[in-house]
Design an enzyme around this catalytic site. Structure first.
Site, PDB file in Angstrom:
ATOM      1  N   LEU A 170       0.816  -1.213   0.000  1.00  0.00           N
ATOM      2  CA  LEU A 170       0.000   0.000   0.000  1.00  0.00           C
ATOM      3  C   LEU A 170       0.854   1.270   0.000  1.00  0.00           C
ATOM      4  O   LEU A 170       0.322   2.363   0.099  1.00  0.00           O
ATOM      5  CB  LEU A 170      -0.926   0.014   1.235  1.00  0.00           C
ATOM      6  CG  LEU A 170      -1.765  -1.240   1.445  1.00  0.00           C
ATOM      7  CD1 LEU A 170      -2.555  -1.127   2.737  1.00  0.00           C
ATOM      8  CD2 LEU A 170      -2.704  -1.459   0.276  1.00  0.00           C
ATOM      9  N   LEU A 344      -3.605  -8.720   2.653  1.00  0.00           N
ATOM     10  CA  LEU A 344      -4.733  -8.905   3.563  1.00  0.00           C
ATOM     11  C   LEU A 344      -5.194 -10.362   3.618  1.00  0.00           C
ATOM     12  O   LEU A 344      -5.426 -10.894   4.707  1.00  0.00           O
ATOM     13  CB  LEU A 344      -5.876  -7.970   3.178  1.00  0.00           C
ATOM     14  CG  LEU A 344      -5.560  -6.485   3.411  1.00  0.00           C
ATOM     15  CD1 LEU A 344      -6.594  -5.590   2.758  1.00  0.00           C
ATOM     16  CD2 LEU A 344      -5.465  -6.190   4.906  1.00  0.00           C
ATOM     17  N   VAL A 462     -10.429  -2.162   5.873  1.00  0.00           N
ATOM     18  CA  VAL A 462      -9.469  -1.444   5.039  1.00  0.00           C
ATOM     19  C   VAL A 462      -9.483  -1.939   3.597  1.00  0.00           C
ATOM     20  O   VAL A 462      -9.971  -3.024   3.296  1.00  0.00           O
ATOM     21  CB  VAL A 462      -8.042  -1.551   5.616  1.00  0.00           C
ATOM     22  CG1 VAL A 462      -7.980  -0.938   6.995  1.00  0.00           C
ATOM     23  CG2 VAL A 462      -7.576  -3.006   5.667  1.00  0.00           C
ATOM     24  N   GLU A 463      -8.933  -1.114   2.706  1.00  0.00           N
ATOM     25  CA  GLU A 463      -8.813  -1.442   1.285  1.00  0.00           C
ATOM     26  C   GLU A 463     -10.162  -1.759   0.641  1.00  0.00           C
ATOM     27  O   GLU A 463     -10.279  -2.675  -0.162  1.00  0.00           O
ATOM     28  CB  GLU A 463      -7.853  -2.627   1.093  1.00  0.00           C
ATOM     29  CG  GLU A 463      -6.406  -2.264   1.283  1.00  0.00           C
ATOM     30  CD  GLU A 463      -5.962  -1.191   0.304  1.00  0.00           C
ATOM     31  OE1 GLU A 463      -5.829  -1.459  -0.887  1.00  0.00           O
ATOM     32  OE2 GLU A 463      -5.771  -0.051   0.756  1.00  0.00           O
ATOM     33  N   GLY A 464     -11.171  -0.987   1.009  1.00  0.00           N
ATOM     34  CA  GLY A 464     -12.512  -1.201   0.493  1.00  0.00           C
ATOM     35  C   GLY A 464     -13.277  -2.098   1.446  1.00  0.00           C
ATOM     36  O   GLY A 464     -12.999  -3.298   1.544  1.00  0.00           O
TER      37      GLY A 464
END
Length: 772
Positions: A170, A344, A462-464
């Site tokens: 990220l 993730l 996180v991340e959408g």
């Protein structure tokens, strides 16, 4: 009326003769397609610039096969394989093991930070440069290596894993590799690889979470002291590593009201902002602030804010220079999408593997009612979920990493891995907490699962956020970019005057739909005569082929909703469940084929595929019952499930088999415990469990044999029983502390300064009763 109009038109006679000579079926096609094109232009929404950037980013891989209805296990086996190089394996076995041994999770929680020694080791050993090419001083590792490294660290400590994960997936490193100027690469990449610079990436702000494109952060192009740059105002939050970052990747909307730029364009732009002056910002960026910290559910990783109020950032700080201004959204879609599919899910798999190793072992050690809780059916329900989820997660991760190794960058599969992977991991850890009970809720060095449990909501968010990834991205984006004909059809509509292109793609679409009707019918017939027997793989592949054909057909039917499908999140979410489970189902068969030498794997395949097929069926039923166009739901149901529901959830026998597979010593437990870090400290709780589980299993077998044979244990047998019982007794203990938070809990203010009145007894003479 029509004849009169023709006669008045120039060349009417020739046109009339031509029309009369046109075969009747061609007239009907023209009559149909002309209005269809006009209607399509009305109902199909225009694709925005940000949507177009998302559609143009990455590649299409196995997701295309799923939308075509042609997925094949053999094709996957022949095409995809993944593994570690000797250098990567060495780094995993040595540097990563050393880092894990250095980290004390409970101490990290107390400090709310990693120790200075751990920070130094991470930076010096290039954990922050795993993906940076070797020519710039990085490790140049593959995505699979990154996943395995993050996975191992995650099983030990969430803070350490996030600290390693973010710069590699990220952070701005990959953006620089693919889009930076040569000068930017030469300066920043060696510093990032060596840990001299600590990066963070500022994307999320108060108005924009999952909807990143709605950010209000803005930069206005200007010239100051002869330098072209931007006056930037931003307010970012939830930025991991921001409190300690030395360089910030910053996303904002760029405007050029005075037309000062000679290259690039307005739009979302990404700049690399240093905290100290360097060759790209010779005067630094005064007023650019990182921190203070957020407190993400008590976890200890660095997370905070990035703020600026009209600060001047030179144009040379834009990643790629001025010519890349306005292309930030596509950069983000191309480079950061992989991260959510690698890191993730790796963390989720780590939590699930930890549950197999430690919770599965604990269930063999812990006894209630004189039997190991691993033998209690209520506990086996939970353990089966853990075992099945870990198998599915491992399969999905390995296949996705193999696809990346084949030079593909599939954003749809990345979204599936993020959403489904973290959900499966969450389910495993929650069920693991149920199994270990008080040992899970009592904080302290002996608690091996609380760290993973507290981190769960973070991975989901996180991340959408998973809720929106499921309902908007997986099928919504997948249908447009992965369907074999839809994107071309949309492009012909967007062109506004491409009737020929529309005709061609509409014809292809109709042909595709009829082909899938045929596939759905033939595959339905095939599974009716396919018995499971000893061919677990063939049986489940036949059922997946049927469900894949059903998905392809129903996806074509969903196109009748036009642009409304984008907002029909209930329907889109269920289609995403089907698509995600199809991917995971095929991944399980692919993974099993590569590991078919492992004894007992068939039972896990049977459990996993039975669960997946059932979940797909239930998602389909939800689509059929709620499809908004009248009659289309029942039509889809009759075409795909003419006999109604045919799949059931895993049976109790399957659950017991999977539960036994992760609680008894054997090849499947070894496979699913792969890459779990076990400390060399003999007092480490996971070390103790891993040692005690086989000892306790053997001791229980001895005692069972003695009962059956009505005899006492032999001296060597008794020694084994005593050693196991001693281990049991130590492992079931939990931590307690004289004080918490450094403060005495039973001080003078806890002593009562008031008195209680004594009860007064009264006697009622008539009844002879006493009352207080």
């Amino acid at each position: 009326m029509q004849r009169a109009m023709l006669s008045r038109a120039p060349g009417a006679a020739r046109a009339t003769k031509g029309l009369l000579r046109t075969p009747k079926h061609k007239q009907q096609v023209r009559t149909f397609i002309g209005p269809a094109y006009s209607l399509a232009k009305k109902v199909m929404p225009k694709i925005s610039e940000t949507e177009q950037a998302a559609l143009n980013s990455g590649t299409i891989a196995f997701d295309r096969d799923l939308f075509e209805g042609t997925a094949s296990v053999q094709t996957l086996v022949d095409k995809y394989r993944v593994g570690l190089t000797a250098e990567e394996q060495s780094f995993l076995d040595n540097e990563t093991e050393t880092l894990c041994e250095m980290v004390d999770s409970y101490k990290v929680k107390e400090l709310q930070n990693l120790t200075p020694e751990v920070w130094k080791y991470i930076r010096e050993k290039k954990f922050m440069g795993l993906m940076i090419p070797k020519k710039f001083g990085g490790k140049g590792f593959t995505a699979h290596a990154q996943a395995k490294i993050v996975e191992k660290i995650s099983g030990r400590d969430g803070t350490a894993s996030v600290t390693v994960m973010v710069p590699n997936s990220l952070g701005p490193g990959e953006l620089l590799v693919h889009h930076g100027t040569q000068a930017q690469k030469d300066f920043y990449l060696p510093r990032l690889a060596s840990g001299i610079d600590i990066p963070c990436f500022g994307l999320t702000g108060p108005p924009n979470g999952s909807d990143a494109a709605s950010m209000r952060d803005e930069g206005i192009v200007c010239v100051e002291d002869g330098v072209l740059g931007m006056r930037v105002t931003c307010n970012k939050r939830y930025i991991t590593l921001a409190p300690v970052a030395t360089v910030v990747g910053l996303a904002f909307k760029l405007r050029d009201p005075d037309g000062l730029m000679t290259k690039g364009k307005e739009g979302i732009t990404v700049a690399l902002v240093p905290k100290q002056a360097n060759e790209f910002a010779p005067k630094g960026v005064p007023g650019f602030m990182t921190g203070p910290r957020h407190d993400p559910l008590g976890t200890s990783f660095m997370n905070g804010t990035v703020k600026a109020e009209s600060v001047f950032i030179p144009m040379t700080c834009v990643i790629g220079g001025e010519e890349k201004a306005g292309t930030g959204w596509q950069m983000l879609m191309e480079c950061l999408g992989d991260g959510r599919g690698i890191s993730l899910p790796a963390g989720a798999l780590a939590g699930s593997r930890l549950c197999v190793a430690a919770v599965g072992g604990y269930a063999r050690v812990r006894k209630q009612f004189k039997v190991p809780i691993a033998n209690m059916q209520g506990v086996q329900e939970k353990l089966a979920v853990i075992g099945g989820n870990t198998f599915i997660l491992a399969a999905g991760q390995h296949l996705f990493n193999a696809i990346l190794a084949d030079k593909e960058k599939p954003p749809v599969l990345s979204a599936i891995m993020k959403a489904h992977g973290t959900e499966l991991g969450r389910e495993s850890v929650i069920d693991g907490m149920d199994v270990i009970g008080g040992a899970g809720i009592s904080q302290g060095p002996a608690n091996f699962l609380a760290n993973a449990y507290c981190s769960l909501p973070i991975a989901i968010t996180v991340e959408g956020a998973n809720a929106l990834t499921r309902s908007l991205i997986i099928f919504g984006q997948g249908l447009t970019r992965s369907h074999p004909h839809l994107l071309n059809l949309i492009q012909s509509i967007q062109a506004g005057n491409d009737q020929a292109g529309f005709n061609k793609e509409l014809g292809n679409l109709i042909k595709h739909a009829f082909t899938n009707v045929g596939r759905s019918i033939t595959s339905f017939g095939a599974v009716q005569i396919k018995m499971k027997g000893s061919d677990v793989y063939g049986y489940h592949e036949a059922n997946l082929q049927r469900l894949n054909a059903n998905f392809a057909l129903c996806s074509d039917v969903a196109l009748t909703m036009g642009g409304a499908i984008k907002m029909a999140e209930f329907i889109s979410g269920r289609f995403a469940d089907v698509l995600g489970n199809l991917y995971l189902g095929y991944a399980c068969l692919w993974y099993a084929k590569h590991n078919q030498h492992v004894q007992g794997i068939d039972k896990f395949v049977d459990y996993a595929l039975t669960k997946i097929e059932y979940d797909i069926q239930e998602a389909f039923m939800g689509i059929f019952s709620n499809f908004p166009i009248p009659l289309m739901g029942p039509v889809m149901r009759v075409a795909t499930f003419p006999r109604g529901r045919e799949y059931s959830a895993p049976s109790d026998k399957m659950r017991a088999a999977v539960s036994d597979g992760i609680t008894t010593p054997g090849p499947m437990r070894d496979l699913l415990c792969e890459n779990v870090f076990v400390s060399k400290n003999p007092k480490d709780r996971i070390n103790m469990i891993m040692k005690a589980a086989p000892m306790c299993y053997e001791a229980d077998q001895i005692m069972s044999a003695c009962r059956k044979e009505k005899r006492s244990p032999t001296p060597p047998e008794q020694a084994k029983i005593d050693a196991a019982e001693a281990m049991r007794e130590e492992i079931i203990q939990v931590d307690s502390f004289p004080m918490l938070g450094g403060k005495e809990h039973n001080t003078a203010w806890m002593k009562a300064t008031w008195a209680a009145e004594k009860p007064v007894l009264t006697v009622e003479p008539a009844a002879g009763k006493q009352h207080a």
